[in-house]
Enzyme design. Structure first.
Site, PDB file in Angstrom:
ATOM      1  N   LYS A  61       1.398  -0.048  -9.022  1.00  0.00           N
ATOM      2  CA  LYS A  61       0.732  -0.096  -7.713  1.00  0.00           C
ATOM      3  C   LYS A  61      -0.769  -0.032  -7.908  1.00  0.00           C
ATOM      4  O   LYS A  61      -1.281   0.609  -8.816  1.00  0.00           O
ATOM      5  CB  LYS A  61       1.195   1.057  -6.812  1.00  0.00           C
TER       6      LYS A  61
ATOM      7  N   MET B 205       0.848  -1.173   0.000  1.00  0.00           N
ATOM      8  CA  MET B 205       0.000   0.000   0.000  1.00  0.00           C
ATOM      9  C   MET B 205       0.894   1.236   0.000  1.00  0.00           C
ATOM     10  O   MET B 205       1.462   1.589   1.019  1.00  0.00           O
ATOM     11  CB  MET B 205      -0.903  -0.014   1.235  1.00  0.00           C
ATOM     12  N   PRO B 206       1.022   1.909  -1.124  1.00  0.00           N
ATOM     13  CA  PRO B 206       1.815   3.134  -1.167  1.00  0.00           C
ATOM     14  C   PRO B 206       1.153   4.247  -0.358  1.00  0.00           C
ATOM     15  O   PRO B 206      -0.069   4.381  -0.335  1.00  0.00           O
ATOM     16  CB  PRO B 206       1.835   3.513  -2.649  1.00  0.00           C
ATOM     17  N   TYR B 207       1.997   5.032   0.296  1.00  0.00           N
ATOM     18  CA  TYR B 207       1.548   6.197   1.054  1.00  0.00           C
ATOM     19  C   TYR B 207       2.380   7.374   0.586  1.00  0.00           C
ATOM     20  O   TYR B 207       3.607   7.347   0.678  1.00  0.00           O
ATOM     21  CB  TYR B 207       1.749   5.959   2.549  1.00  0.00           C
TER      22      TYR B 207
ATOM     23  N   VAL C 209      -2.592   5.604  -0.967  1.00  0.00           N
ATOM     24  CA  VAL C 209      -3.028   6.672  -0.067  1.00  0.00           C
ATOM     25  C   VAL C 209      -2.234   7.931  -0.396  1.00  0.00           C
ATOM     26  O   VAL C 209      -1.003   7.890  -0.478  1.00  0.00           O
ATOM     27  CB  VAL C 209      -2.791   6.281   1.408  1.00  0.00           C
TER      28      VAL C 209
END
Length: 71
Positions: A37, A1-3, A43
């Site tokens: 992604k 989960m990229p932030y 996010v």
């Protein structure tokens, strides 16, 4: 989960709701395209920082902008 956390100056220079939406879409699409992604788990947070709370070279952005304006 990229932030992804984007920090921008607030106040009179704060991005509009439309600009924020475009940033969120654009960053999400970029991570999907470049890093493969999942957009559904990406996010993006945009923090608006008051110019008095953002310093460069020992001076707040407020002071730097005022000095540049007076030149």
């Amino acid at each position: 989960m990229p932030y992804v956390n984007i920090k921008v100056t607030g106040g009179s220079e704060a991005p509009s709701a439309e600009q924020k939406a475009e940033l969120i879409r654009g960053v999400t699409e970029l991570l999907s395209r470049v890093l493969n992604k999942n957009p559904e788990t990406t996010v993006v947070v945009i923090d608006e920082i008051d110019m008095d709370n953002w310093g460069i070279g020992g001076k707040s952005v407020t002071v730097r902008r005022a000095e540049a304006h007076n030149k």
